[in-house]
Design an enzyme around this catalytic site. Structure first.
Site, PDB file in Angstrom:
ATOM      1  N   LYS A  88       0.855  -1.190   0.000  1.00  0.00           N
ATOM      2  CA  LYS A  88       0.000   0.000   0.000  1.00  0.00           C
ATOM      3  C   LYS A  88       0.893   1.243   0.000  1.00  0.00           C
ATOM      4  O   LYS A  88       1.859   1.316   0.758  1.00  0.00           O
ATOM      5  CB  LYS A  88      -0.909  -0.033   1.243  1.00  0.00           C
ATOM      6  N   GLU A 142     -19.954  -3.408   9.924  1.00  0.00           N
ATOM      7  CA  GLU A 142     -20.880  -2.529  10.642  1.00  0.00           C
ATOM      8  C   GLU A 142     -21.960  -3.317  11.370  1.00  0.00           C
ATOM      9  O   GLU A 142     -22.301  -3.011  12.522  1.00  0.00           O
ATOM     10  CB  GLU A 142     -21.526  -1.538   9.663  1.00  0.00           C
ATOM     11  N   ARG A 180     -25.714   0.144   6.534  1.00  0.00           N
ATOM     12  CA  ARG A 180     -25.476  -1.304   6.573  1.00  0.00           C
ATOM     13  C   ARG A 180     -26.037  -1.939   7.848  1.00  0.00           C
ATOM     14  O   ARG A 180     -26.263  -3.129   7.899  1.00  0.00           O
ATOM     15  CB  ARG A 180     -23.967  -1.592   6.534  1.00  0.00           C
TER      16      ARG A 180
END
Ligand SMILES: Cc1ncc(C[n+]2csc(CCOP(=O)(O)OP(=O)(O)O)c2C)c(N)n1
Length: 623
Positions: free
Chosen positions: A281, A368, A396
């Site tokens: 990353k 979530e 969600r």
């Protein structure tokens, strides 16, 4: 080659590996230059430059469908499909979206913004292809963070049983926004470290080195080798294999030869395969490469040389930070307070809390639904969980708020971050629905504090309330002040300014705008301002008084007009046979595009100037 002249990815077919590597460098530089000016998702994009180029070399979009999960990492894809020229307007009003967008290009097979939809969407497309006897490939590119979400597991469970041709690229950079968490992450960690440190890597390399590249094309005589490559890693990749998905890897996502061999191999499969690709990353920019907290995941403009973010000098901090400071102070008072984040510790400014109270802090991963039910379980057993969650991601967890938290009437505090217009992330991230979907839920207290002191007091009230309690706050910045905590009686509003001609009822960040509107109108209209800090329960006593006192009531909201506080108050007024006029200024029934908050509010005619004019006109007609 000038990146801006790229029209489509077909030119890649002819490129040799060293040309591809050169292109990677140019694209990385282009992304860093562009994002340093416009802001955007930097680290995830730098990590997948090589992988995206390799995918476009092997596959043929738009016939083949590449679905990027979340799609925040699709910048190289946008560049290769002819959109580099538009990067100067990335994420800006009427500019290029920061996510895949079907109306932008036929190469954008799907759209997202929320995580973990790619596998289900890819399976849907693959099954539709099969039914229509088409022959294209469907490829889902999903990060290790997003792979841990429930939706992904549901899709994996289904994919394995269908046996349809489908390619999953697991882009494993060990990071979600910040360091990834969870059992799957630990499993991938094991595979990664084996790959790095034991002989297996060399064995794979040996095998791969025997595969010739003819010109830029990979030799197709690889079928006999693939089972031996696979066997090296089968044990570690067993989770996917057990589900019925062929596992290949791990491979180096910055090594073209390795990637091209595996992608060609996957292309020839006629069943679901997963290629585990390891990427770095932030690759190619020293500051993002070293970042482990996610500070370079989504960024504003920055100075490339120094890596310093270009921020306006101001005396303000974010609402997230205000709430986080109060959580620190209140945990000192009551150690039962426990903070849960679904993978947003950085955005919600919770790292300081985590450092001070590691035993009171949980990062549940991008999960979530799980985070909310986890909180509910903790609450039943005597803790006071505070779930810090962005308004858009709370979508969600709707069922969990109704079915678990509110119905059982438990003591869970939901901190709803980024409520309102969020700016550059646009349609998928606007926090304009939470009030709409929370208002009908029994038992739930819903609040929006006006400033940092009221935020602390409401959080303190929530901590003592023993009730399900939502506290909403925006993405804006504000001054931070502190006082001793005191209770804000549940359901109480306050008159902020008293006027005789009409009243404006609003809450949160819009109260500052209401003050300016009052000032703008002061020569002709004497306006009262009411802080409706509790959206539920409302202050019936005060509202009844307002209904008696004023013929004109204005309700001003950064929420959908349908089922907002406004519609709640209109219904109430009708029941009380109110004869005056109530006007609701709120968001119309459409998806709200990207742009700076002020620009978007203006577009929606919800800025202070538009509201001033609207009130003026309405009051004029009434004269
Ligand atoms: C449902 C949902 N929750 C949270 C987010 C915020 N978010 C955006 S990207 C991201 C991390 C994704 O990690 P990963 O899938 O590993 O991709 P990477 O950025 O590392 O490439 C998160 C948590 C989101 N987009 N959707």
């Amino acid at each position: 080659m000038d990146i801006k002249n790229i029209k489509n990815p077909s030119f890649l077919k002819k490129l040799k590996i060293k040309d591809l590597e050169l292109l990677s460098n140019n694209i990385r530089k282009y992304i860093i230059d562009s994002v340093s000016i416009t802001g955007g998702h930097l680290s995830s994009n730098l990590g997948v430059v090589d992988l995206t180029i390799a995918l476009h070399k092997v596959f043929d979009t738009p016939k083949d469908k590449i679905i990027f999960d979340v799609s925040h990492q699709c910048y190289t894809h946008k560049i290769l499909t002819g959109r580099a020229k538009e990067f100067d307007k990335l994420r800006q009003l009427d500019g290029l979206s920061g996510f895949q967008k079907r109306e932008e290009s036929p190469h954008d097979a799907y759209e997202a913004g929320h995580s973990s939809t790619s596998l289900s969407a890819a399976l849907g497309m693959a099954l539709a292809r099969d039914k229509q006897n088409k022959k294209n490939n469907v490829i889902a590119v999903i990060g290790d963070g997003s792979m841990g979400n429930g939706l992904s597991y549901e899709a994996l469970n289904h994919i394995g049983s269908t046996k349809t041709k489908l390619i999953i690229i697991l882009n494993d950079n060990e990071m979600s926004i910040s360091k990834n968490v969870g059992g799957l992450h630990n499993n991938l960690d094991k595979i990664r470290s084996n790959y790095k440190y034991n002989n297996a890597k060399n064995k794979t390399k040996d095998i791969l080195n025997k595969i010739p590249l003819i010109g830029s094309k990979i030799s197709l005589g690889i079928t006999n080798l693939k089972s031996s490559i696979k066997k090296l890693y089968l044990k570690e990749g067993f989770l996917f294999e057990e589900l019925g998905i062929k596992y290949y890897g791990p491979i180096n996502g910055h090594d073209y030869k390795e990637m091209l061999i595996y992608l060609e191999m996957a292309k020839k499969e006629n069943e679901p395969v997963l290629i585990h690709v390891i990427t770095e990353k932030g690759k190619g920019y020293i500051h993002s490469e070293q970042d482990r907290l996610g500070s370079w995941h989504g960024v504003g403009p920055f100075d490339i040389e120094t890596g310093k973010f270009i921020k306006k000098e101001e005396n303000k901090i974010t609402w997230s930070e205000v709430i986080s400071n109060h959580l620190i102070d209140l945990t000192e008072k009551n150690n039962n307070l426990t903070v849960i984040t679904p993978a947003m510790a950085g955005g919600s400014k919770l790292f300081k809390y985590k450092e001070l109270y590691p035993d009171n802090f949980i990062d549940a991963g991008i999960a979530e639904e799980h985070a909310l039910v986890l909180a509910n379980g903790m609450s039943i057993e005597g803790l006071i969980p505070f779930v810090s969650i962005y308004s858009t991601f709370l979508q969600r967890g709707y069922d969990q708020v109704i079915h678990d938290i509110a119905r059982m009437n438990t003591h869970v505090i939901i901190g709803i971050d980024r409520a309102g217009i969020v700016g550059e992330d646009g349609e998928t991230h606007q926090g304009i629905y939470d009030l709409t979907f929370l208002l009908p839920i029994p038992n739930l207290i819903i609040s929006t504090p006006k400033d940092s002191i009221e935020a602390g007091n409401i959080l303190y009230t929530a901590m003592l309330s023993k009730r399900p309690f939502a506290i909403r706050y925006s993405k804006e910045k504000l001054e931070y002040h502190k006082e001793n905590y005191k209770i804000v009686p549940i359901g109480s509003w306050e008159i902020l300014e008293k006027g005789k001609d009409a009243v404006i009822i609003t809450y949160g960040s819009l109260l500052e705008k209401a003050k300016m509107i009052k000032k703008n109108l002061s020569k002709t209209i004497d306006l009262s301002i009411v802080n409706a800090r509790y959206l539920k329960p409302i202050d019936e006593k005060l509202y009844n008084k307002l209904l008696k006192e004023y013929k004109n009531i204005f309700i001003y909201e950064e929420n959908t007009k349908i089922n907002s506080l406004g519609s709640y108050l209109v219904n109430y007024a009708e029941e009380k046979k109110y004869k005056g006029n109530i006007n609701i200024f709120a968001i119309k029934d459409e998806f709200i595009k990207q742009g700076k908050r002020e620009e978007v509010l203006k577009l929606l005619e919800l800025d202070e100037k538009s509201i001033t004019n609207k009130i003026k006109n309405i009051m004029k007609k009434k004269d």
